[in-house]
Enzyme design. Structure first.
Site, short mmCIF file in Angstrom:
data_model
loop_
_atom_site.label_atom_id
_atom_site.label_comp_id
_atom_site.label_asym_id
_atom_site.label_seq_id
_atom_site.Cartn_x
_atom_site.Cartn_y
_atom_site.Cartn_z
N ARG A 198 0.88 -1.18 0.00
CA ARG A 198 0.00 0.00 0.00
C ARG A 198 0.91 1.22 0.00
O ARG A 198 1.76 1.39 0.86
CB ARG A 198 -0.95 0.00 1.20
CG ARG A 198 -0.27 -0.12 2.55
CD ARG A 198 -1.26 0.14 3.69
NE ARG A 198 -0.69 -0.23 4.97
CZ ARG A 198 0.14 0.51 5.68
NH1 ARG A 198 0.52 1.69 5.21
NH2 ARG A 198 0.61 0.09 6.85
N HIS A 215 -1.91 3.30 6.52
CA HIS A 215 -2.84 2.20 6.81
C HIS A 215 -4.28 2.70 6.72
O HIS A 215 -5.12 2.08 6.06
CB HIS A 215 -2.56 1.63 8.19
CG HIS A 215 -3.51 0.56 8.60
ND1 HIS A 215 -3.49 -0.70 8.03
CD2 HIS A 215 -4.52 0.55 9.51
CE1 HIS A 215 -4.46 -1.44 8.57
NE2 HIS A 215 -5.07 -0.70 9.46
N TYR A 274 7.75 3.82 10.00
CA TYR A 274 8.12 2.41 9.98
C TYR A 274 8.52 1.90 8.59
O TYR A 274 8.85 0.73 8.44
CB TYR A 274 6.98 1.54 10.55
CG TYR A 274 5.62 1.77 9.90
CD1 TYR A 274 5.25 1.08 8.74
CD2 TYR A 274 4.71 2.65 10.45
CE1 TYR A 274 4.02 1.28 8.15
CE2 TYR A 274 3.47 2.84 9.87
CZ TYR A 274 3.12 2.16 8.73
OH TYR A 274 1.89 2.36 8.14
#
Length: 360
Positions: free
Chosen positions: A259, A263, A273
């Site tokens: 993606r 999120h 991250y």
């Protein structure tokens, strides 16, 4: 036992038809799709990318509520759905609204779902689907039940569900595939492995080398697929569907995808991250770029066609959000009435109270 484990893991090789450069590398497994079908698949993928871009903008404007970006996962989502039939039943996760739209959910209702309106969860007649599941992994158990129901009724259809790599850490994931396997139910379970779930790397989710190998313990077929390759995703889904309706049982399919956005739009920051280098590496594998190259080399797609799809998508989205914005606002009384067929006494009291408030 270590030797046995390694032997099993090494059998799960990544299935690919179209490489990163848009070249066929697996002639034996090229799906039998006509030029018109290939163009339609590309049309849906481009449309979905535009929908994602506009949905993010609408969310930032405050016109949409909950939204989980989909850019990068179009091959995994749209090509898998393209191999399904109208009678098949979809049980999506919260990122899988595009599959619902292409299965028949009106676009304005998808926007109402994002806004939290109950009408966004009401599937129109003939649309075989549940509303997007917010509880991670719960759709796997539901899909097993729906698939078993189809089998018992003799339906020529399958139940299809999706979760992410993080969903495989939930108990419902294992219960769902085990139940479907035990009853040989016609189900297809997708794991869209975008490597980070919400923010936890997949290698911290499990010690397994692949997520596809989790099918072995359930006694069902499992595949690991290049999730940025629409032809590979379509081919494996088509195979799984044919097996299921012919009594072959369920299949677990891990699509290796990515993606590009956060999120969800609820405050996630992927730069905390994920590295820029990793993002850049996956951008080179963009499913739209890969498929566009392949189709242009076949002389069945052009920049002009793509621009037409983009403009149509923008116009459709403009009209749909206008309809969603103008839709009657949800009332508290409607929320209460929709929860139960027979209300408990405490809600009867509240319903009466809110009816009086709304009448004033």
């Amino acid at each position: 036992m270590k030797h046995v484990l390694e032997e099993i893991e090494n059998k799960f090789e990544v299935f690919q038809v179209l490489n990163q450069d848009g070249e066929i590398v697996n002639k034996e497994n090229v799906p039998d799709l006509s030029d018109d079908e290939l163009k339609e698949l590309m049309t849906r993928m481009v449309y979905t990318r535009v929908l994602d871009q506009r949905s993010i903008a609408l969310n930032r404007q405050g016109r949409l509520g909950f939204y989980a970006p989909t850019a990068g996962q179009e091959a995994s989502q749209i090509a898998s759905h393209f191999a399904l039939e109208k009678q098949d039943f979809i049980l999506p996760g919260y990122r899988d609204v595009p599959q619902l739209i292409w299965h028949g959910l009106p676009l304005y209702q998808a926007f109402l779902f994002s806004k939290g309106h109950f009408h966004g969860n009401q599937m129109p007649e003939g649309v075989n689907a549940l509303s997007p599941q917010i509880i991670i992994g719960a759709q796997y158990v539901q899909a097993a039940g729906v698939a078993l129901g189809m089998k018992l009724r003799g339906k020529d259809a399958v139940a299809v569900t999706y979760t992410g790599d993080g969903g495989t850490s939930q108990g419902d994931f294992y219960e769902g595939i085990n139940f479907a396997g035990a009853y040989n139910a016609p189900a297809i379970f997708f794991i869209q492995n975008n490597y980070f779930a919400i923010s936890v790397p997949v290698e911290k989710q499990t010690a397994a080398k692949t997520l596809a190998q989790k099918a072995v313990a359930a006694g069902i077929e499992g595949y690991q697929v290049d999730g940025m390759d629409p032809l590979a995703v379509y081919a494996v889904t088509e195979h799984a569907r044919k097996r299921a309706i012919n009594g072959g049982g369920p299949t677990l399919i891990e699509t290796l995808t990515y993606r590009y956005g956060p999120h969800t739009m609820a405050g996630d920051d992927p730069t905390r991250y994920r590295t820029k280098d990793l993002d850049s590496e996956w951008e080179k594998r963009d499913p739209l770029v890969r498929f566009r190259t392949y189709l242009e080399n076949k002389n069945v797609w052009s920049e002009e066609q793509e621009n037409e799809v983009i403009e149509r998508a923008k116009e459709d989205i403009k009209e749909a959000i206008k309809k969603a914005d103008a839709y009657p606002k949800q009332k508290v009384t409607e929320l209460i009435e929709n929860m139960y067929e027979n209300l408990p006494y405490n809600l009867e009291e509240q319903l009466k109270e809110y009816r009086e408030r709304e009448s004033n």
